[in-house]
Scaffold this active site. Structure first.
Site, PDB file in Angstrom:
ATOM      1  CD  GLN A 111      -3.385   0.877   1.063  1.00 26.36           C
ATOM      2  OE1 GLN A 111      -3.762  -0.147   1.162  1.00 26.36           O
ATOM      3  NE2 GLN A 111      -4.008   1.977   0.660  1.00 26.36           N
ATOM      4  CE  LYS A 137      -3.710  -9.597 -13.317  1.00 24.16           C
ATOM      5  NZ  LYS A 137      -3.742  -8.975 -12.132  1.00 24.16           N
ATOM      6  NE  ARG A 150      -9.273  -2.904 -18.025  1.00 28.74           N
ATOM      7  CZ  ARG A 150      -9.772  -3.139 -16.792  1.00 28.74           C
ATOM      8  NH1 ARG A 150     -10.991  -3.232 -16.673  1.00 28.74           N
ATOM      9  NH2 ARG A 150      -8.943  -3.312 -15.869  1.00 28.74           N
ATOM     10  N   GLY A 179      -2.442 -17.267  -4.409  1.00 29.54           N
ATOM     11  CA  GLY A 179      -2.285 -17.913  -5.678  1.00 29.54           C
ATOM     12  C   GLY A 179      -3.067 -17.808  -6.666  1.00 29.54           C
TER      13      GLY A 179
END
Length: 305
Positions: free
Chosen positions: A93, A191, A193, A224
């Site tokens: 964070q 990743k 989109r 995981g």
């Protein structure tokens, strides 16, 4: 220069390995826990440099005991106190994502800088912060890479046609370092989109894994979930076997069981966090870093007030 390693009972084996690498004495910090949850910490006096060794997984109670130990060592005559925290908690964070959130990286960094004269950790899980030194102002700080340790661990039984896999774009630095050390082929997942809510994991070039072993390499294994997505893609692409290797493994027994059921045949990690997957000692890398660490080698010291 006189130096001693001081460790808690949860870091005994790893601290002793480091002490043996450097050739210095190793002492255990005694902790008595009262029924109300408070702790009494006792550390043997140390007149020179005190090196406190503790990995900060499950950190909340550990942090209080760590600060008490630093105070006891300072009161007992230590001129310098260096913290070696192979896993350094609360680093993820680094900004407030929603109003009212504490930025834990900043809080913990300032806390460490207040109580210690130097900090050494291993592969801290940083996102937007590029240098550990930014987090702990005013003291020496060093992030040690476990890439060489992981490469040595994998080298013992890795087939020549093994392909290393980074489970997401953030893993690229770690998998690249390990692949270069081994001279191995590698792929990195992305990743992608499709629309506002549809995010899919893809591995460009995944057709190359057909008939080959694949090892997923990352800095951190926690729940995981991403590794499971990778394992599914690799299995469907025809990988002959799937394993995982990481610097830190924080996965609980249920998480590790889920990874095994998902087709990951073996999980190995560095001993930065004690547990069933810890297979590769980080002591040699830490010893090399410590021998060249300014807070350890510097003879002059300005006492804290």
């Amino acid at each position: 220069m006189t130096a001693t390693i001081h460790h808690f009972s949860d870091s005994t084996a790893a601290a002793r390995r480091l002490a043996a690498e450097i050739g210095i004495e190793c002492r255990q910090i005694a902790v008595h826990r009262f029924p109300d949850g408070e702790s009494l910490v006792r550390a043997a006096p140390s007149a020179g440099t005190a090196i406190v060794y503790r990995s900060l997984d499950h950190p909340d109670a550990k942090l209080i005991e760590l600060l008490l130990a630093a105070s006891a060592l300072r009161d007992g005559g230590a001129r310098k106190i260096i913290l070696i925290a192979p896993y350094l908690a609360y680093m993820r964070q680094d900004i407030a994502f929603h109003p009212g959130e504490a930025v834990s990286q900043k809080v913990i960094g300032r806390l460490m800088a207040t109580h210690f004269d130097g900090l050494i950790t291993v592969d801290p899980h940083l996102h937007r912060t590029h240098d550990l030194q930014e987090i702990v102002p005013g003291i020496d700080a060093l992030a040690v890479s476990a890439a060489g340790t992981i490469a040595d661990m994998l080298r013992t039984d890795m087939r020549p046609d093994t392909i290393l896999i980074g489970p997401d774009s953030e893993s690229r630095p770690w998998v690249t370092s390990v692949a270069e050390a081994l001279g191995a082929d590698m792929l990195v997942a992305e990743k992608r989109r499709f629309g506002d809510r549809n995010v899919t994991l893809v591995i460009p070039g995944i057709e190359r894994v057909r008939g080959c072993p694949a090892i997923i390499v990352d800095d951190l294994i926690s729940s995981g979930a991403t590794l499971l997505q990778c394992a599914t893609l690799l299995r469907e692409a025809g990988a002959s076997g799937i394993e995982a290797a990481a610097t830190h493994c924080l996965g609980r027994p249920g998480d590790l069981d889920a990874l095994a059921r998902g087709g990951i045949q073996r999980i190995r990690s560095v001993d930065t966090v004690d547990g069933p997957t810890a297979s590769a000692p980080i002591a040699a890398a830490l010893a090399h870093a410590l021998r060249n660490f300014p807070a350890f080698t510097r003879t002059s010291h300005t006492p804290r007030t």
